[in-house]
Enzyme design. Structure first.
Site, PDB file in Angstrom:
ATOM      1  N   ASP A 125      -5.947  10.358   8.898  1.00 31.73           N
ATOM      2  CA  ASP A 125      -4.499  10.114   9.464  1.00 31.73           C
ATOM      3  C   ASP A 125      -4.658  10.065  10.596  1.00 31.73           C
ATOM      4  OD1 ASP A 125      -4.185   7.704   7.039  1.00 31.73           O
ATOM      5  OD2 ASP A 125      -3.430   9.894   5.623  1.00 31.73           O
ATOM      6  N   GLU A 180       1.020  -0.969   0.052  1.00 35.58           N
ATOM      7  CA  GLU A 180      -0.355  -0.372  -0.024  1.00 35.58           C
ATOM      8  C   GLU A 180       0.522   0.982   0.356  1.00 35.58           C
ATOM      9  OE1 GLU A 180      -3.145  -0.201   2.727  1.00 35.58           O
ATOM     10  OE2 GLU A 180      -4.258  -1.375   1.822  1.00 35.58           O
TER      11      GLU A 180
END
Length: 269
Positions: free
Chosen positions: A60, A49
């Site tokens: 995030d 990824e």
């Protein structure tokens, strides 16, 4: 059939679980990403990824936000990310690469380069899947079909708070694998409750027939091994970024290989 589907089918045949490391493209140094990707494969990664740097990454935590800021300061955006994948593909045509990011960079890319150009350019570069955090599954059927026509997969997140309706929406459009976010909150947060993950995955599998990867909060080989007993894949991101932050250029790839080899060994035990 996509490279992701082929990879999971092979792993299932072998009775093994997928190791999926995450790294923000362009972190910690702009030019190191392709070498780091090759190092991950050498250490036993099955899928990579690659995070697309973005200035407002709402899902995030501080670790990956900081990595994204560093990558942006290094001059890395979506055009450069595709260039990294092209470079990686010169030597590796088998390991799937998933781009993980947000809608804004993709939409800006198409505004600058032409309608639907991103999907064409991503396919040409050798990208195998997209995980666009803020794309709602109920609005993605046409986009998912466009990707499938290029042997690319559209991957979605599920969380402890996901409703049955959300799981059904994801099941209708997702391919490749789904990514179960094992903690409430943002990436890298909190301690992982493996019992809660074990309880949730059968619920997901009632609706989702493709492989389920688990991430957020997996920080060591022992936790990865515990999660792999119930999941099809283990995703590790924040821990790798923390480990590499502040390290000199020459240590980046060896440190990553050493860490991931330990995780791979635990998954295969």
């Amino acid at each position: 059939m996509s490279r992701i589907t082929t990879t999971f089918a092979k792993l299932q045949e072998e009775g093994r679980k997928a190791l999926i490391p995450y790294i923000t493209a362009g972190f910690p140094f702009a030019a190191i990403t392709p070498s780091l990707m090759h190092g991950m494969v050498e250490a036993g990664a099955d899928v990579i990824e690659l995070g697309v740097p973005f200035s407002d990454p709402m899902a995030d935590g501080p670790t990956i936000q900081k990595a994204g800021d560093r990558a942006i300061a290094n001059g890395v955006g979506l055009v450069q990310v595709l260039a990294y994948v092209r470079e990686f593909r010169q030597k590796n045509q088998t390991t799937p690469v998933v781009l993980m990011g947000y809608a804004n960079p993709v939409e800006r890319y198409d505004q600058i380069h032409g309608k639907d150009r991103f999907v064409d350019d991503a396919a040409e570069a050798g990208v195998d899947g997209l995980l666009i955090v803020d794309y709602p599954p109920e609005e993605c059927e046409a986009f998912a079909a466009q990707l499938r026509a290029r042997d690319m997969d559209l991957i979605f997140l599920l969380a402890p708070t996901s409703t049955t309706e959300r799981m059904q929406q994801v099941a209708r459009v997702a391919s490749g694998y789904v990514y179960y976010v094992s903690l409430k909150g943002v990436t890298g947060s909190g301690a992982l409750d493996t019992a809660a993950v074990e309880a949730m995955l059968p619920r997901i599998r009632e609706h989702v027939s493709i492989p389920v990867g688990v991430g957020f909060g997996i920080r060591d080989a022992a936790t990865a091994q515990a999660i792999s007993r119930v999941a099809d894949a283990v995703v590790i991101g924040s821990r790798i970024i923390e480990m590499l932050d502040g390290q000199p250029h020459e240590k980046i790839v060896p440190l990553t290989i050493d860490f991931l080899r330990g995780v791979r060994k635990a998954l295969d035990a």
